[in-house]
Design an enzyme around this catalytic site. Structure first.
Site, short mmCIF file in Angstrom:
data_model
loop_
_atom_site.label_atom_id
_atom_site.label_comp_id
_atom_site.label_asym_id
_atom_site.label_seq_id
_atom_site.Cartn_x
_atom_site.Cartn_y
_atom_site.Cartn_z
N HIS A 140 0.87 -1.18 0.00
CA HIS A 140 0.00 0.00 0.00
C HIS A 140 0.91 1.23 0.00
CE1 HIS A 140 -2.81 2.97 1.76
NE2 HIS A 140 -3.79 2.15 1.42
N ASP A 217 3.20 -4.31 7.97
CA ASP A 217 1.93 -3.60 7.83
C ASP A 217 0.82 -4.63 8.01
OD1 ASP A 217 -0.38 -2.42 6.95
OD2 ASP A 217 0.45 -1.69 5.07
N GLN A 220 -4.43 -5.10 6.90
CA GLN A 220 -5.43 -6.03 6.34
C GLN A 220 -5.35 -7.42 6.97
OE1 GLN A 220 -7.77 -5.08 4.43
NE2 GLN A 220 -7.01 -3.12 3.72
N LYS A 243 -10.37 -0.61 10.28
CA LYS A 243 -10.46 -1.83 9.45
C LYS A 243 -10.75 -3.03 10.34
CE LYS A 243 -7.17 0.03 6.08
NZ LYS A 243 -8.02 0.48 5.00
N CYS A 381 -4.71 2.52 -3.70
CA CYS A 381 -3.47 3.00 -3.08
C CYS A 381 -2.34 1.98 -3.22
CB CYS A 381 -3.66 3.37 -1.60
SG CYS A 381 -4.80 4.72 -1.38
N1 PLP Z 1 -1.80 -0.77 4.66
C1 PLP Z 1 -2.73 -1.45 3.99
C2 PLP Z 1 -2.39 -2.81 3.48
C3 PLP Z 1 -3.98 -0.89 3.77
O1 PLP Z 1 -4.91 -1.57 3.10
C4 PLP Z 1 -4.24 0.41 4.25
C5 PLP Z 1 -5.54 1.05 3.98
O2 PLP Z 1 -6.25 0.70 3.09
C6 PLP Z 1 -3.25 1.06 4.97
C7 PLP Z 1 -2.03 0.45 5.15
C8 PLP Z 1 -3.48 2.41 5.52
O3 PLP Z 1 -4.43 2.35 6.51
P1 PLP Z 1 -5.00 3.71 7.15
O4 PLP Z 1 -5.60 4.47 6.01
O5 PLP Z 1 -5.99 3.24 8.13
O6 PLP Z 1 -3.85 4.40 7.73
#
Ligand code: PLP
Length: 423
Positions: A140, A217, A220, A243, A381
């Protein structure tokens, strides 16, 4: 209003009998009882933001009605109560991901902020010109851009571990990219664009053999699979409350205690200090050292309630239910003419990216919305993922434990309608 609860197939009823009562679960989510464009809402966008059960909404309302006060600073009853609630949420988050102690959990705004925090504290302290940061092709943007900023600031070099056309990391290539210069390995546990579950234990083992620090990260992953940061041996682990069926504006960063303890602070302000004079300021203990200013207290309390809710369902039951639903949805989309799945890894969670021949994803998304079906369309993203497949965008249906086979059937019916319109 036609209730979405009524939408079930024989197999949905089978799951009820098998112990995961999806219909009862759905009734915990007020928004799932609503309609969109006159149709029962079919929410297939949980990877962007998951829906929130009454237990969480009520906890936030209760907090504001009964307990609202600033934390850590007051001796009065409300402040003590609010502090206890917030700190109890921290402890729940620690237990959720297997952290050894609550102090290893830092409240942040989101997974994005968690990664930026590591980049601007630990990484900035340890990176020199010529050092390398290894990310993967399926990250992401929030696990790419903070590292690009760091590289610009320090003269470090960004390396990218490739994936294959199924959307799986190529571990042989990964190993080749690791070396004495690799200081940071940043990798997602589950891809938001493809659903791939990455072999984090293998990656941390390889990275640690080269002395690199691993930032995972987990945005998900935490909502869909059992996470144990000690088993993973992650040095840092990030996730977002929204999430995970909790409120927006809250995230958590896990860090190994000794690492956190040795790190520079992130932002300056109240709460993160022990004492301040114009000559010298000393910093608070971990985790408060990283939590400058008044945090999102109600959000933290809500996250605690979300963790209680998920624990009440049981993560094992959730994983079994979602695996089955993902399998059902995958077969259903494979059987739908002119639909191509993007991301066919052997190990997946919760995400179906696809395209419909000859129809732009935004048109697909707009037409599905007319049927009350919420999917996401775009690059999610994760533009490098789109570049890998040579496409600008995909449609993404993302699942949670409140989705049903009947909803997948409705998705397929709606997709067939899209094809007729664009034939
Ligand atoms: N990492 C992953 C894999 C994501 O899917 C997302 C959001 O879609 C993020 C990071 C960023 O999350 P946030 O927007 O809650 O900071």
């Amino acid at each position: 209003m036609t209730s979405a609860i009524g939408r079930q197939t024989e197999t949905d009823r089978g799951h009820t009998a098998a112990g995961f009562d999806v219909l009862a679960v759905r009734s915990d989510f007020p928004i799932l009882q609503t309609t969109v464009n006159g149709k029962p809402l079919i929410y297939l966008d949980s990877a962007a933001t998951a829906q929130t059960p009454s237990a969480v909404i009520d906890a936030v309302v209760r907090y504001y009605n009964n307990d609202n006060a600033n934390i850590h600073r007051g001796v009065h009853t409300l402040s003590v109560r609010a502090t206890n609630m917030y700190e109890s949420a921290r402890a729940k988050a620690a237990a959720l991901i297997g952290a050894k102690r609550p102090e290893e959990m830092i409240f942040v705004r989101s997974a994005t902020e968690a990664i930026n925090l590591v980049a601007q504290t630990y990484a900035r302290d340890h990176i020199k010109p010529g050092d390398e940061v290894l990310v993967s092709e399926m990250e992401h943007h929030s696990n790419i851009v903070p590292w690009q900023l760091l590289c610009e600031q320090t003269g470090a070099v960004l390396r990218v571990a490739p994936m294959n056309d199924a959307g799986e990391l190529r571990l042989d290539e990964y190993e080749h990219l690791l070396g004495a210069r690799t200081k940071i390995v940043a990798v997602t546990q589950v891809s938001n664009a493809l659903g791939t579950i990455n072999p984090i234990c293998d990656i941390t083992r390889m990275a640690h053999e080269h002395g690199a620090c691993v930032v995972v990260d987990g945005a998900q992953a935490v909502p869909h699979i059992k996470v144990d940061v000690c088993e993973l041996d992650a040095d840092f682990y990030a996730f977002s409350s929204h999430k995970f069926f909790g409120p927006t504006g809250v995230g958590m960063l896990y860090g190994k205690f000794d690492l956190l303890n040795s790190m520079s602070p992130y932002q300056g302000g109240g709460e993160m200090i022990r004492s301040v004079t114009f000559e010298k300021t000393t910093y608070n203990d971990v985790p408060h050292k990283f939590e400058a200013g008044t945090p999102n207290i109600a959000g933290g309390v809500g996250l605690g309630a979300a963790i209680d809710y998920v624990n009440g369902l049981g993560i094992e039951a959730i994983v079994a239910y979602e695996d089955d639903l993902l399998d059902y949805a995958t077969q259903a989309l494979l059987a739908t003419p002119k639909v191509t799945l993007v991301g066919t890894a052997a190990q997946k969670a919760g995400v179906l990216s696809f395209n419909v021949d000859g129809v732009h994803p935004h048109d697909v998304g707009t037409m599905l919305d007319q049927d009350g079906i919420a999917i996401r369309t775009g690059h999610h993203c994760a533009q490098p993922v789109m570049d890998h497949f040579g496409i600008p965008a995909t449609c993404r249906a993302s699942l949670a434990f409140y989705n049903t086979r009947a909803e997948i059937d409705a998705l397929v019916v709606s997709l067939r309608k899209v094809q007729e319109v664009f034939a």
